[in-house]
Scaffold this active site. Structure first.
Site, PDB file in Angstrom:
ATOM      1  CG  HIS A 326       1.270   5.852  -2.748  1.00  0.00           C
ATOM      2  ND1 HIS A 326       1.693   4.764  -2.188  1.00  0.00           N
ATOM      3  CD2 HIS A 326       1.812   6.823  -1.941  1.00  0.00           C
ATOM      4  CE1 HIS A 326       2.373   4.666  -1.024  1.00  0.00           C
ATOM      5  NE2 HIS A 326       2.369   6.222  -0.885  1.00  0.00           N
ATOM      6  N   GLY A 327      -1.845   6.139  -6.382  1.00  0.00           N
ATOM      7  CA  GLY A 327      -2.230   6.872  -7.517  1.00  0.00           C
ATOM      8  C   GLY A 327      -2.680   5.961  -8.822  1.00  0.00           C
TER       9      GLY A 327
END
Length: 480
Positions: A326-327
């Site tokens: 996600h990041g």
């Protein structure tokens, strides 16, 4: 190109008319989709097109080589591994290089050493994680003999770049989407109309609910030190609905748009905030990603069909990777490990999480037990979203600490009161439609059997969307 932009409102009908009225043959339609998808994706930055073309070419070639080396397993392993490593290397450089360099430098700095590595000024290509995973599934499925390689580069490039779901999913499997490019499509009026209803509901969730929540959350999130506990929890709730309406809204628009062109994409959200447990929540949230991790990482590691401790290891490993997907930030990793911890608690406690039916099926209201199960699951999800939204781990810790320590320090809601009414209204509508694919899939009963009633609903939603049209917030998941 954003779905909620004027450019897309022009782009979609043009492509739609060309698709059904001019390019009527299957191969010509596929070619049009490739061109339209590259225009759609290149609208942000034309340089991104080289990456998606490279990913498509390498994965297409790997499929042909896997077919060529049929019966020679070692060669197939080499081809499959090479393509997987190459695609992950591209993803790693553009998304994670600076993250790892900065953390390695900090680690060696604690020991008195400083690395000479430099960070790179790299623009993260929109949706690179999504189309990379879609390309990887093609190679893996051929290697596992679930799929035959395609020899048509046009249909494969269309599969990778299909513009409705290109930048934020659903992450389609080649076993589902690629065969749809290999057969002739025919226009289905009823399916297209229902697709437009689904798009309308997606636009409503994104533009009216998510973007409204974003204004308040972005404005006041950093002021958490001056808020009481109940206001902080409300801020967490608003972000929970911001990210839900933003992402599920995108998925609704993507699925509805694909239906206009005769394609059926997988369902990506199934009313996750009506879940009775965290495991059920993750069977209903971002379904295409959770099933991807389940099938390609969790199951090959042994899944839950091994010793209890190995099963827990698998859960933490998969969710740590999911957080990092996600990041490139420790807040996302903590968010993933937080959910791994919750899933481990459910697993060890033996609580029944095998809910395979809609909550309160056949009833208007849930039982008292179901209500408190949903309330607890939602509260746990909100805590997780605080990690997801926080700028760093310290901010997440401070936010959650103040929320609990100051929970009874006044019951006034400082920000977002009106938005809570919007959220309640949305929740009521989706609760009544929880057994449907989307909220505008009207039952054939009064008053919805009357056309004028349905059109009144459509006009009300359009007015509310137009009211917020100027905000034009970027979809949250574009950064992933």
């Amino acid at each position: 190109m954003l779905f909620n932009s004027f450019e897309f409102l022009l782009f979609l009908p043009i492509v739609f008319l060309l698709y059904w009225q001019v390019f009527r043959g299957r191969r010509l339609q596929n070619l049009l989709i490739v061109v339209a998808s590259y225009v759609f994706y290149g609208w942000w930055d034309w340089r991104f097109l080289f990456l998606i073309a490279l990913t498509s070419f390498c994965s297409f070639t790997s499929g042909l080589l896997l077919e060529h080396y049929e019966g020679r397993r070692r060669w197939q392993q080499a081809v499959s591994a090479t393509n997987i490593i190459f695609n992950l290397l591209i993803l790693g450089i553009f998304k994670y290089y600076n993250f790892f360099v900065e953390n390695l430098d900090a680690l060696f700095g604690m020991m008195g050493y400083h690395l000479d590595w430099v960070t790179l000024n790299i623009i993260l290509p929109v949706g690179i994680s999504f189309y990379t995973f879609q390309a990887l599934s093609y190679t893996i499925d051929i290697y596992q003999k679930k799929l035959s390689a395609t020899h048509d580069w046009v249909e494969f490039f269309a599969y990778i770049s299909f513009f409705p779901q290109l930048v934020a999913g659903p992450i389609e499997r080649a076993t589902n989407l690629l065969p749809q490019f290999q057969r002739q499509r025919r226009f289905n009026y009823a399916d297209a109309v229902d697709g437009m209803r689904q798009m309308l509901w997606g636009f409503f969730k994104k533009v009216f609910i998510a973007d409204s929540c974003a204004v308040v959350v972005n404005s006041y999130w950093g002021e958490y030190a001056g808020m009481n506990g109940i206001s902080l929890f409300v801020m967490g709730v608003l972000f929970a609905f911001q990210i839900y309406c933003d992402f599920s809204g995108y998925s609704d628009i993507a699925i509805g748009t694909a239906r206009l062109f005769g394609f059926s994409l997988m369902r990506n959200f199934a009313y996750p905030y009506f879940s009775r447990s965290i495991p059920e929540f993750w069977r209903r949230w971002h379904i295409s990603l959770t099933t991807w991790f389940r099938d390609y990482i969790y199951f090959p590691l042994g899944g839950s069909r091994c010793s209890k401790w190995k099963a827990l290891r698998n859960v933490f490993l998969v969710w740590g990777i999911s957080g990092l997907w996600h990041g490139a930030s420790w807040t996302f990793v903590c968010w993933g490990l937080y959910h791994a911890m919750l899933l481990a608690v459910y697993h060890l406690s033996g609580i029944n999480t095998k809910h395979d039916h809609v909550v309160a099926f056949g009833r208007v209201l849930p039982s008292v037990k179901e209500f408190f199960q949903m309330l607890m699951t939602f509260a746990l999800a909100v805590i997780g979203w605080i990690f997801f939204r926080a700028e760093d781990i310290q901010q997440a810790y401070d936010f959650i600490s103040r929320m609990f320590l100051n929970l009874f320090d006044g019951f006034s809601i400082q920000h977002g009161k009106q938005l809570l009414l919007y959220v309640v209204g949305l929740t009521v509508v989706e609760w009544l439609q929880r057994d449907k694919q989307h909220a505008l899939q009207f039952p054939h009963v009064k008053p919805f059997c009357y056309r004028w009633v349905r059109w009144c609903v459509y006009y009300i939603l359009l007015i509310l969307i137009a009211q917020n049209a100027g905000l034009e917030q970027t979809f949250i998941y574009f950064q992933f």
